[in-house]
Scaffold this motif. Structure first.
Motif: not given
Length: 203
Positions: A1-27
């Motif tokens: 998979m390639g790189w995926l870039f986004m703005s802070r507003h597209a991070m679903g309210g997550h303030e840090t990369p760690k919080a965003y990725l924890d949520a992405q990989f939990t489903y």
């Protein structure tokens, strides 16, 4: 998979990369038979703001199974003028990541694997942990496996560790000046034995 870039507003309210990725990989995803398959993060860490490591557990019908390592390369620049504040590229241990600074607590959560790329990656991580565990104390003499060259023209292998400000610097054993050796704990070196002269005591 390639790189995926986004703005802070597209991070679903997550303030840090760690919080965003924890949520992405939990489903959990429903199956047609009424059950569910999913993934959950047992523990994770962001190392050096450049790499995300996580122990991810496969779930089936809510029950935990295999635990494997997820590794994400990170780009985090909250002040990016183009709005690309956060970017990541995700891989897993079976792809043999070059990044091998996974914390020990995460490695301990992984279940056994027969994938050779994953096993090689785990061995590299453990080897790096052992290197970083070596202690450097003031006065210790070390010999590097390969000579280092510095901007002032000095080149050498033998140094004495010296306390400098809040860290450790190195003085050539047969010279002067202080040098900083980047990543010294991950380099190959050995401790040089030192001859100590004891005082003679007279009765």
């Amino acid at each position: 998979m390639g790189w995926l870039f986004m703005s802070r507003h597209a991070m679903g309210g997550h303030e840090t990369p760690k919080a965003y990725l924890d949520a992405q990989f939990t489903y959990a995803r429903d199956r047609l038979d009424g059950g569910s398959d999913g993934l959950r993060i047992l523990d994770s860490a962001l190392v050096g703001l450049t790499t995300y490591y996580a122990a991810a557990q496969v779930t089936r019908d809510g029950k935990g199974g295999e635990v494997f390592a997820v590794v994400c390369l990170i780009r985090w620049n909250p002040r990016n003028r183009n709005g690309e504040h956060f970017g990541y590229k995700d891989i897993d241990e079976t792809m043999g990541p070059s990044e091998d600074d996974c914390p020990e607590r995460i490695l301990r959560l992984l279940t056994s694997s027969d994938n050779e790329y994953a096993l090689q990656w785990r061995r590299r991580c453990l080897a790096n942990l052992r290197l970083r565990a070596r202690k450097l104390t003031e006065g210790m003499r070390i010999r590097l496996a390969a000579p280092l060259s510095f901007t002032d023209g000095h080149e050498g292998t033998d140094f004495t560790a010296v306390k400098h400000r809040r860290g450790i610097a190195f003085r050539p054993v047969d010279g002067s000046g202080l040098y900083h050796i980047r990543g010294v704990r991950t380099l190959a070196w050995e401790v040089l034995p030192q001859t100590r002269v004891h005082k003679t005591l007279f009765a």
